[in-house]
Scaffold this motif. Structure first.
Motif, PDB file in Angstrom:
ATOM      1  N   THR A 151      -1.784  15.232 -28.815  1.00 34.62           N
ATOM      2  CA  THR A 151      -3.087  15.475 -29.428  1.00 34.62           C
ATOM      3  C   THR A 151      -4.194  14.690 -28.733  1.00 34.62           C
ATOM      4  N   LEU A 152      -3.831  13.669 -27.967  1.00 33.35           N
ATOM      5  CA  LEU A 152      -4.841  12.912 -27.221  1.00 33.35           C
ATOM      6  C   LEU A 152      -5.577  13.790 -26.209  1.00 33.35           C
ATOM      7  N   LEU A 153      -4.945  14.871 -25.782  1.00 34.60           N
ATOM      8  CA  LEU A 153      -5.556  15.743 -24.778  1.00 34.60           C
ATOM      9  C   LEU A 153      -6.358  16.884 -25.388  1.00 34.60           C
ATOM     10  N   GLN A 154      -6.349  17.008 -26.687  1.00 37.38           N
ATOM     11  CA  GLN A 154      -7.078  18.106 -27.311  1.00 37.38           C
ATOM     12  C   GLN A 154      -8.572  17.973 -27.039  1.00 37.38           C
ATOM     13  N   GLY A 155      -9.162  19.047 -26.536  1.00 34.02           N
ATOM     14  CA  GLY A 155     -10.585  19.042 -26.246  1.00 34.02           C
ATOM     15  C   GLY A 155     -10.959  18.348 -24.954  1.00 34.02           C
ATOM     16  N   LEU A 156      -9.971  17.852 -24.231  1.00 35.94           N
ATOM     17  CA  LEU A 156     -10.270  17.133 -22.989  1.00 35.94           C
ATOM     18  C   LEU A 156     -10.656  18.095 -21.876  1.00 35.94           C
ATOM     19  N   ASP A 157     -11.730  17.798 -21.195  1.00 37.14           N
ATOM     20  CA  ASP A 157     -12.133  18.557 -20.011  1.00 37.14           C
ATOM     21  C   ASP A 157     -12.351  17.568 -18.875  1.00 37.14           C
ATOM     22  N   PRO A 158     -11.303  17.315 -18.078  1.00 35.17           N
ATOM     23  CA  PRO A 158     -11.435  16.317 -17.009  1.00 35.17           C
ATOM     24  C   PRO A 158     -12.283  16.783 -15.836  1.00 35.17           C
ATOM     25  N   GLY A 159     -12.676  18.060 -15.836  1.00 31.52           N
ATOM     26  CA  GLY A 159     -13.521  18.563 -14.759  1.00 31.52           C
ATOM     27  C   GLY A 159     -12.755  19.049 -13.546  1.00 31.52           C
ATOM     28  N   LEU A 160     -11.433  19.071 -13.643  1.00 33.45           N
ATOM     29  CA  LEU A 160     -10.580  19.582 -12.576  1.00 33.45           C
ATOM     30  C   LEU A 160      -9.252  19.967 -13.200  1.00 33.45           C
ATOM     31  N   PRO A 161      -8.415  20.735 -12.492  1.00 33.43           N
ATOM     32  CA  PRO A 161      -7.138  21.138 -13.088  1.00 33.43           C
ATOM     33  C   PRO A 161      -6.265  19.931 -13.434  1.00 33.43           C
ATOM     34  N   TYR A 162      -5.528  20.045 -14.540  1.00 29.38           N
ATOM     35  CA  TYR A 162      -4.610  18.969 -14.885  1.00 29.38           C
ATOM     36  C   TYR A 162      -3.246  19.544 -15.235  1.00 29.38           C
ATOM     37  N   MET A 163      -2.252  18.659 -15.200  1.00 28.57           N
ATOM     38  CA  MET A 163      -0.878  19.024 -15.529  1.00 28.57           C
ATOM     39  C   MET A 163      -0.392  18.112 -16.641  1.00 28.57           C
ATOM     40  N   LEU A 164       0.459  18.660 -17.503  1.00 24.32           N
ATOM     41  CA  LEU A 164       1.060  17.897 -18.581  1.00 24.32           C
ATOM     42  C   LEU A 164       2.506  17.596 -18.226  1.00 24.32           C
ATOM     43  N   SER A 165       2.896  16.335 -18.367  1.00 17.83           N
ATOM     44  CA  SER A 165       4.253  15.911 -18.062  1.00 17.83           C
ATOM     45  C   SER A 165       4.697  14.902 -19.113  1.00 17.83           C
ATOM     46  N   GLY A 166       5.945  14.484 -19.016  1.00 18.37           N
ATOM     47  CA  GLY A 166       6.451  13.457 -19.910  1.00 18.37           C
ATOM     48  C   GLY A 166       7.262  14.008 -21.064  1.00 18.37           C
ATOM     49  N   GLY A 167       8.580  13.991 -20.939  1.00 16.84           N
ATOM     50  CA  GLY A 167       9.452  14.366 -22.047  1.00 16.84           C
ATOM     51  C   GLY A 167       9.493  15.838 -22.372  1.00 16.84           C
ATOM     52  N   LEU A 168       8.997  16.686 -21.496  1.00 15.19           N
ATOM     53  CA  LEU A 168       9.039  18.125 -21.759  1.00 15.19           C
ATOM     54  C   LEU A 168      10.445  18.670 -21.529  1.00 15.19           C
ATOM     55  N   ASP A 169      10.800  19.694 -22.295  1.00 19.56           N
ATOM     56  CA  ASP A 169      12.081  20.360 -22.131  1.00 19.56           C
ATOM     57  C   ASP A 169      11.947  21.777 -22.666  1.00 19.56           C
ATOM     58  N   PRO A 170      12.995  22.597 -22.542  1.00 21.85           N
ATOM     59  CA  PRO A 170      12.870  23.985 -23.004  1.00 21.85           C
ATOM     60  C   PRO A 170      12.532  24.109 -24.487  1.00 21.85           C
ATOM     61  N   ALA A 171      12.947  23.131 -25.292  1.00 21.70           N
ATOM     62  CA  ALA A 171      12.742  23.220 -26.733  1.00 21.70           C
ATOM     63  C   ALA A 171      11.331  22.844 -27.172  1.00 21.70           C
ATOM     64  N   ASN A 172      10.654  21.983 -26.420  1.00 23.71           N
ATOM     65  CA  ASN A 172       9.346  21.504 -26.894  1.00 23.71           C
ATOM     66  C   ASN A 172       8.160  21.934 -26.043  1.00 23.71           C
ATOM     67  N   VAL A 173       8.395  22.594 -24.911  1.00 23.29           N
ATOM     68  CA  VAL A 173       7.262  22.928 -24.046  1.00 23.29           C
ATOM     69  C   VAL A 173       6.308  23.900 -24.735  1.00 23.29           C
ATOM     70  N   GLY A 174       6.828  24.781 -25.574  1.00 20.94           N
ATOM     71  CA  GLY A 174       5.953  25.702 -26.286  1.00 20.94           C
ATOM     72  C   GLY A 174       4.995  24.970 -27.203  1.00 20.94           C
ATOM     73  N   GLU A 175       5.511  23.981 -27.944  1.00 22.14           N
ATOM     74  CA  GLU A 175       4.649  23.196 -28.828  1.00 22.14           C
ATOM     75  C   GLU A 175       3.645  22.380 -28.026  1.00 22.14           C
ATOM     76  N   ALA A 176       4.090  21.825 -26.906  1.00 23.00           N
ATOM     77  CA  ALA A 176       3.183  21.047 -26.060  1.00 23.00           C
ATOM     78  C   ALA A 176       2.011  21.901 -25.588  1.00 23.00           C
ATOM     79  N   LEU A 177       2.298  23.126 -25.213  1.00 22.63           N
ATOM     80  CA  LEU A 177       1.231  24.020 -24.756  1.00 22.63           C
ATOM     81  C   LEU A 177       0.331  24.442 -25.911  1.00 22.63           C
ATOM     82  N   ARG A 178       0.912  24.645 -27.077  1.00 27.18           N
ATOM     83  CA  ARG A 178       0.104  25.017 -28.235  1.00 27.18           C
ATOM     84  C   ARG A 178      -0.875  23.910 -28.588  1.00 27.18           C
ATOM     85  N   VAL A 179      -0.416  22.660 -28.526  1.00 26.57           N
ATOM     86  CA  VAL A 179      -1.251  21.523 -28.906  1.00 26.57           C
ATOM     87  C   VAL A 179      -2.336  21.252 -27.872  1.00 26.57           C
TER      88      VAL A 179
END
Length: 227
Positions: A151-179
């Motif tokens: 949720t720390l990334l919600q609404g974030l616009d760093p001004g360039l493309p970003y990637m999300l990492s850290g503890g992702l797996d097949p079971a939680n990546v959908g929720e990570a993208l939703r958030v």
């Protein structure tokens, strides 16, 4: 545009073939001996040659000096360099200028205050990768299977493309993208059967789950073309 998916820490031709066959967009190769995913220059050269023209190749280093970076660029010919250590914005700018490759800078996140560094790095990097802050005493900065508060990334616009990492797996990546609405995701330990040993089936499952969860591009959520 479509979600970008990076499979990082690839060490075998079989795992790389699985990433390619699953439809990943980027492959990460770690040149950092403390990591169980470390590849030496000879293996890295063979793997990146196998990947050339099939997906984008990313060489990951941790606080590497210019001599090591020169060896990595000469051997792996990466499409991008990923700096995953304590590199300053000035160091990121210097690496980008000297080696002529797009640079992904990883930033460790644990609390909102950690995002204060984003503008300085966004001014010099081509992409930002948000990863979980490693626990105290950790011997490496990533690939530890730990997530942070998305949720720390919600609404974030760093001004360039970003990637999300850290503890992702097949079971939680959908929720990570939703958030987060992240335009790109990066996975390593979440598609392994043991540290450094990729599971082809989990790679396929991760890519499938991420693609299924990716929301249609909208304002502030479109993935930009690779540099």
């Amino acid at each position: 545009m479509t979600l970008l998916i990076k499979i990082c820490g690839l060490t075998t031709p079989e795992a790389l073939d699985a990433a390619i066959g699953a439809g990943a967009d980027l492959a990460g190769f770690v040149v950092f001996p403390p990591s169980p995913r470390h590849v030496d220059l000879a293996l890295g050269r063979a793997l990146t040659a196998q990947a050339k023209g099939r997906l984008q190749r990313v060489a990951l280093t941790v606080d590497a000096d210019d001599a090591l970076l020169a060896d990595i660029v000469a051997a792996l010919d990466p499409d991008m360099l990923q700096l995953h250590g304590r590199e300053t914005p000035e160091r990121v700018a210097a690496v980008r200028a000297r080696f002529g490759r797009p640079v992904v800078k990883a930033l460790a996140i644990a609390e909102a205050a950690d995002l204060a560094r984003v503008p300085a790095y966004a001014a010099v990097a081509d992409r930002i990768l948000f990863d979980a802050r490693p626990p105290k005493g950790a011997t490496r900065p990533g690939g530890l299977g730990q997530a942070f508060d998305w949720t720390l990334l919600q609404g974030l616009d760093p001004g360039l493309p970003y990637m999300l990492s850290g503890g992702l797996d097949p079971a939680n990546v959908g929720e990570a993208l939703r958030v987060t609405g992240a335009p790109a995701v990066d996975v390593s330990s979440g598609v392994e059967r043991a540290p450094g040993e990729k599971d082809p089936g989990r790679i396929v499952d991760f890519v499938r789950a991420a693609r299924a969860a990716a929301a249609p591009a909208g304002p502030g959520r479109a993935a930009l073309p690779l540099p």
